[in-house]
Enzyme design. Structure first.
Site, PDB file in Angstrom:
ATOM      1  CG  PHE A   1      -1.926   1.066   1.234  1.00  0.00           C
ATOM      2  CD1 PHE A   1      -3.125   0.888   0.568  1.00  0.00           C
ATOM      3  CD2 PHE A   1      -1.700   2.274   1.872  1.00  0.00           C
ATOM      4  CE1 PHE A   1      -4.079   1.898   0.540  1.00  0.00           C
ATOM      5  CE2 PHE A   1      -2.650   3.287   1.845  1.00  0.00           C
ATOM      6  CZ  PHE A   1      -3.843   3.099   1.176  1.00  0.00           C
TER       7      PHE A   1
ATOM      8  CG  ASP B   1      -0.084  -2.441   6.885  1.00  0.00           C
ATOM      9  OD1 ASP B   1      -1.188  -2.793   7.342  1.00  0.00           O
ATOM     10  OD2 ASP B   1       0.094  -1.377   6.266  1.00  0.00           O
TER      11      ASP B   1
ATOM     12  CE1 TYR C   1      -8.965   2.484   6.947  1.00  0.00           C
ATOM     13  CE2 TYR C   1      -8.209   3.845   8.769  1.00  0.00           C
ATOM     14  CZ  TYR C   1      -7.999   3.304   7.513  1.00  0.00           C
ATOM     15  OH  TYR C   1      -6.845   3.582   6.827  1.00  0.00           O
ATOM     16  CE  LYS C   2      -7.709  -1.032   5.276  1.00  0.00           C
ATOM     17  NZ  LYS C   2      -8.223  -0.176   4.232  1.00  0.00           N
TER      18      LYS C   2
ATOM     19  NE  ARG D   1      -9.915  -2.641  -2.829  1.00  0.00           N
ATOM     20  CZ  ARG D   1      -9.470  -2.178  -1.674  1.00  0.00           C
ATOM     21  NH1 ARG D   1      -8.370  -2.664  -1.137  1.00  0.00           N
ATOM     22  NH2 ARG D   1     -10.129  -1.227  -1.036  1.00  0.00           N
TER      23      ARG D   1
HETATM   24  C1  LIG Z   1      -2.275  -1.866   3.949  1.00  0.00           C
HETATM   25  C2  LIG Z   1      -2.627  -0.468   4.330  1.00  0.00           C
HETATM   26  N1  LIG Z   1      -1.759   0.271   5.051  1.00  0.00           N
HETATM   27  C3  LIG Z   1      -2.053   1.545   5.407  1.00  0.00           C
HETATM   28  C4  LIG Z   1      -3.263   2.115   5.049  1.00  0.00           C
HETATM   29  C5  LIG Z   1      -3.626   3.539   5.341  1.00  0.00           C
HETATM   30  O1  LIG Z   1      -3.162   4.041   6.497  1.00  0.00           O
HETATM   31  P1  LIG Z   1      -3.832   5.307   7.190  1.00  0.00           P
HETATM   32  O2  LIG Z   1      -4.845   4.775   8.152  1.00  0.00           O
HETATM   33  O3  LIG Z   1      -2.713   5.994   7.837  1.00  0.00           O
HETATM   34  O4  LIG Z   1      -4.501   6.135   6.160  1.00  0.00           O
HETATM   35  C6  LIG Z   1      -4.189   1.378   4.327  1.00  0.00           C
HETATM   36  C7  LIG Z   1      -5.483   1.990   3.960  1.00  0.00           C
HETATM   37  O5  LIG Z   1      -6.335   1.473   3.320  1.00  0.00           O
HETATM   38  C8  LIG Z   1      -3.849   0.067   3.948  1.00  0.00           C
HETATM   39  O6  LIG Z   1      -4.710  -0.654   3.218  1.00  0.00           O
END
Ligand SMILES: Cc1ncc(COP(=O)(O)O)c(C=O)c1O
Length: 407
Positions: free
Chosen positions: A139, A208, A233-234, A382
């Protein structure tokens, strides 16, 4: 049974055998059939307990108790208390996770922290370790932040496909940043194997977990992961912009040197001392004043997990994604869509990505027909599958609408 009715009958049977079906009542979702929410891998649905909790936090805790709530309503200790609620979902014992900041900010803390752990921890050739290996399909935010973290620590970033990591590790590796599930393809990476490989090379790994926490067992402690970050938030349904989290393995906490030492990570925050002395344990992952409204919305949201083993969520997630693929194959003419998500369960997260040449036009039409997924350029449709609130009937409908839209 006619060809067309077979998947519908299967959906009915799968829904009636679904032990998690009742959990849907804990969420605010469209009652009328006609909307299928397949975007919980971007923003989870609203847990029904959240609005009432926020009302209480705003009106009583803030409106009436005001400053007293930092103690009396438990505001001050919310990051570590909520970290302990997230912990069982990612296979961590208590005391290793703090909630707060965004994933991006936590990636920064973790990557710099990992480089410092390797360099200062006496790894063989520690001084010469100047590479941060980053998942080549990461990401974007992780890549941008790793790049800056590398520059600040005198390292350089080297992109590497997770499948080729073993060959890229070596005496120059300072830290490795990997995604557990690829945000675009939904591919699940081998966390136990890759973690062991990084350790064998004398470095530290950051995972991550944005696309795996709440969808499948992670096993942070069991697999000896060093550091991990993730959003809430997911699949954790914490709400738009809800706090992220940082995991630091207990055995590393005393040596974890955060690049963002704030007054909340101080051993004595109210001592107002000039010199920084880190708090013991995971607390040193905190930075500044926590975002209490979002934080306490997240705490209420996590109640949907009471009594739910992640293993049953995983079993349903695989059943949902298998069934979706089965329906797509039954309904969509061959060659029109290409499945970009691995078929093997061991390599699949809780998402199906379908490659489609005109994906940018197809997704708005799907959304117009109540099938809510998302589009990632250049060609990816997706679809996220949240086992706590999704049924098999809806999945069958989504595949049917998809077939009509692409016909
Ligand atoms: C794998 C991954 N890392 C990081 C993030 C985003 O991070 P942040 O919450 O800082 O916007 C996302 C957002 O969809 C993500 O899918």
């Amino acid at each position: 049974m006619s060809e067309a009715s077979a998947p519908r009958d299967r959906a009915e049977a799968l829904d009636s055998a679904d032990e998690l079906a009742k959990r849907r009542e804990l969420f605010v979702l469209d009652d009328a059939p006609g909307v299928t929410y397949l975007d919980g891998n971007s923003l989870g649905a609203l847990p029904a307990a959240v609005p009432g909790r926020i009302e209480d936090v705003v009106r009583r805790q803030w409106g009436e108790l005001r400053i007293r709530s930092w103690q009396e309503s438990g505001w001050w200790t919310a990051p570590e208390r909520i970290g302990d609620l997230i912990a069982p979902l990612v296979g961590a014992a208590p005391g290793q996770i703090v909630a707060g900041d965004s994933t991006s900010v936590n990636v920064f803390k973790a990557v710099v922290g990992a480089v410092r752990l390797t360099r200062d921890g006496g790894a063989p050739g520690a001084g010469g370790r100047d590479e941060v290996l980053v998942d080549a399909t990461t990401f974007p935010t992780d890549g941008y932040i790793a790049e800056s973290a590398a520059r600040m620590t005198g390292c350089r970033v080297r992109p590497v496909a997770p499948g080729e990591l073993a060959g890229a590790l070596g005496p120059r590796t300072a830290a490795v940043l990997l995604n557990h599930v690829d945000y675009r393809t939904g591919r699940l990476h081998d966390l136990p194997g890759l973690t062991a490989a990084v350790h064998a090379a004398g470095a530290h790994v950051v995972w991550d977990l944005c696309h795996s926490a709440g969808a499948l067992p992670v096993g942070l402690d069991a697999h000896g992961v060093d550091l991990a970050v993730g959003c809430t938030y997911k699949y954790l349904n914490g709400g738009p912009g809800s706090p992220a989290y940082l995991y630091v393995r207990s055995g590393l906490q005393d040596r974890f040197d955060s690049p963002l030492p704030g007054w909340n990570s101080h051993v004595e925050p109210f001592g107002m001392r000039r010199e920084f002395e880190p708090a013991p344990g995971a607390l040193r992952g905190r930075v500044g004043t926590p975002d209490i409204l979002s934080m306490l919305a997240l705490e209420a949201a996590l109640e949907v997990w009471d009594g739910v083993p992640v293993e049953s969520v995983r079993a349903k997630s695989l059943a949902l994604t298998d069934f979706f693929l089965e329906c797509v194959e039954a309904y969509v003419p061959g060659g029109r869509l290409e499945c970009l998500t691995p078929r093997a369960h061991a390599e699949r997260g809780s998402q199906i990505t379908l490659g489609c040449a005109d994906a940018a036009e197809v997704m708005p039409r799907l959304i117009g027909r109540g099938v809510i997924g998302d589009f990632r350029p250049p060609d990816a449709l997706r679809f996220g599958f949240t086992p706590l609130y999704l049924g098999f009937g809806e999945v069958e409908r989504a595949a049917r609408v998809l077939a009509e839209v692409v016909a």
